[in-house]
Design an enzyme around this catalytic site. Structure first.
Site, PDB file in Angstrom:
ATOM      1  N   MET A   1       0.832  -1.195   0.000  1.00 13.79           N
ATOM      2  CA  MET A   1       0.000   0.000   0.000  1.00 13.79           C
ATOM      3  C   MET A   1       0.874   1.256   0.000  1.00 13.79           C
ATOM      4  O   MET A   1       2.049   1.198   0.389  1.00 13.79           O
ATOM      5  CB  MET A   1      -0.933   0.008   1.220  1.00 13.79           C
ATOM      6  CG  MET A   1      -1.911  -1.160   1.240  1.00 13.79           C
ATOM      7  SD  MET A   1      -3.077  -1.119  -0.120  1.00 13.79           S
ATOM      8  CE  MET A   1      -4.033  -2.590   0.209  1.00 13.79           C
ATOM      9  N   CYS A   2       0.318   2.356  -0.400  1.00 13.81           N
ATOM     10  CA  CYS A   2       1.062   3.600  -0.581  1.00 13.81           C
ATOM     11  C   CYS A   2       0.635   4.619   0.478  1.00 13.81           C
ATOM     12  O   CYS A   2      -0.286   4.382   1.270  1.00 13.81           O
ATOM     13  CB  CYS A   2       0.800   4.169  -1.974  1.00 13.81           C
ATOM     14  SG  CYS A   2       1.107   2.991  -3.317  1.00 13.81           S
ATOM     15  N   ARG A   3       1.323   5.751   0.481  1.00 13.53           N
ATOM     16  CA  ARG A   3       0.972   6.886   1.335  1.00 13.53           C
ATOM     17  C   ARG A   3       0.911   8.119   0.441  1.00 13.53           C
ATOM     18  O   ARG A   3       1.693   8.271  -0.494  1.00 13.53           O
ATOM     19  CB  ARG A   3       2.015   7.116   2.424  1.00 13.53           C
ATOM     20  CG  ARG A   3       2.262   5.956   3.391  1.00 13.53           C
ATOM     21  CD  ARG A   3       1.148   5.781   4.418  1.00 13.53           C
ATOM     22  NE  ARG A   3       0.058   4.979   3.865  1.00 13.53           N
ATOM     23  CZ  ARG A   3      -1.067   4.697   4.539  1.00 13.53           C
ATOM     24  NH1 ARG A   3      -1.233   5.157   5.765  1.00 13.53           N
ATOM     25  NH2 ARG A   3      -1.998   3.956   3.987  1.00 13.53           N
ATOM     26  N   VAL A  86       3.968   8.593  -2.222  1.00 12.47           N
ATOM     27  CA  VAL A  86       5.087   7.662  -2.133  1.00 12.47           C
ATOM     28  C   VAL A  86       4.530   6.255  -2.334  1.00 12.47           C
ATOM     29  O   VAL A  86       3.488   5.907  -1.783  1.00 12.47           O
ATOM     30  CB  VAL A  86       5.860   7.785  -0.804  1.00 12.47           C
ATOM     31  CG1 VAL A  86       6.577   9.130  -0.750  1.00 12.47           C
ATOM     32  CG2 VAL A  86       4.962   7.618   0.416  1.00 12.47           C
ATOM     33  N   ASN A 112      -4.188   4.775  -3.174  1.00 13.46           N
ATOM     34  CA  ASN A 112      -3.677   3.807  -2.215  1.00 13.46           C
ATOM     35  C   ASN A 112      -4.658   2.657  -2.177  1.00 13.46           C
ATOM     36  O   ASN A 112      -5.820   2.849  -1.822  1.00 13.46           O
ATOM     37  CB  ASN A 112      -3.527   4.429  -0.822  1.00 13.46           C
ATOM     38  CG  ASN A 112      -3.164   3.395   0.230  1.00 13.46           C
ATOM     39  OD1 ASN A 112      -2.429   2.457  -0.055  1.00 13.46           O
ATOM     40  ND2 ASN A 112      -3.684   3.558   1.436  1.00 13.46           N
TER      41      ASN A 112
END
Length: 266
Positions: A1-3, A86, A112
């Site tokens: 997963m992303c931020r 990110v 995300n």
């Protein structure tokens, strides 16, 4: 997963959100606290709006914590509306074309989450795109493809309806492939005037989403994870919600998939 983090308000330096806070995106790239993985080192990106209708875009494949260009840009660029991301890959190579945000004309988008079983339904979803929209496909991620589905569903005229119909197309494709739909969708997107976001999942574990005011000028942030846990007044967005953020305020409406106008190609 992303931020990721997005901002709307009076122009501020990007570093005020992306690099300077105690739990900034730079910090979250190697020590996220509300993601399945604490490390988000598969690239990063910025999309920001200035004097032109279309956003500026900078993406690279280095981990955000180790790229001095990112820190330099964030220190020098001021913007009234920007998106920063990110990446922790859930599929697709680590390449610039696969880094978020993605842009199309004046629109920008970052995500995300993931489409479960994507490789089994990718071809059907790509085939369902109109030729004009498919020509803008550059990378290989489920996130970019979902953004193109939104455009195909009339994003410019109906942001909430477009993402609802795009969601339905993904769920229908899963069912046609004999899969149990598994979608996690916490995304932000903008046309340069307003910020929109959605928090949705087919299970009970939608990726997190928060809003807060920022700065003395009445700016607003929407983020996947708070970047200032001590001083921020963060409000969690409930699951199955669609957020519209403007200079005048924030509205949150229920979100659910609706019937797509285009049938998937057989």
């Amino acid at each position: 997963m992303c931020r990721w983090a997005a901002y709307l308000g009076e122009a501020v330096f990007l570093e005020d959100i992306v690099t300077a806070p105690c739990h900034s995106l730079i910090a979250q790239s190697h020590c996220a606290q509300e993601a399945k993985s604490p490390t988000n080192g598969d690239g990063f990106g910025l999309a920001w709006y200035g004097d032109r209708p279309e956003p500026g875009l900078y993406r690279d494949i280095l981990p955000a914590w180790s790229d001095p260009n990112l820190k330099s840009l964030c220190r020098q660029i001021k913007s009234r509306l920007f998106l920063a991301h990110v990446r922790a890959s859930t599929g697709g190579a680590t390449s610039r074309m696969n880094c978020h945000p993605f842009i199309f004309d004046r629109w920008s988008f970052m995500h995300n989450g993931q489409i479960g079983g994507f490789e089994k339904i990718r071809r059907a979803l790509e085939n369902s795109l109109s030729d004009a929209v498919f020509d803008h496909r550059e990378g290989t991620t489920d996130s970019e493809l979902f953004f193109l589905l939104m455009i195909d569903e009339g994003l410019s005229d109906d942001p909430q309806g477009a993402i609802s119909r795009a969601t339905s197309r993904v769920l229908d494709a899963s069912r046609r492939a004999g899969l149990e739909p598994a979608l996690k969708l916490t995304a932000a997107f903008s046309d340069g005037q307003a910020l929109y976001a959605v928090r949705y999942a087919t299970d009970d574990h939608a990726p997190t989403l928060y809003t807060s005011t920022f700065g003395k000028g009445g700016g607003r942030c929407i983020v996947s994870e708070p970047f200032d846990r001590d001083g921020g007044d963060w409000q969690a967005v409930p699951p199955s919600s669609f957020v519209t953020m403007t200079l005048d305020g924030i509205t949150i409406h229920p979100f659910a998939p609706v019937t797509a106008k285009l049938a998937l190609a057989g």
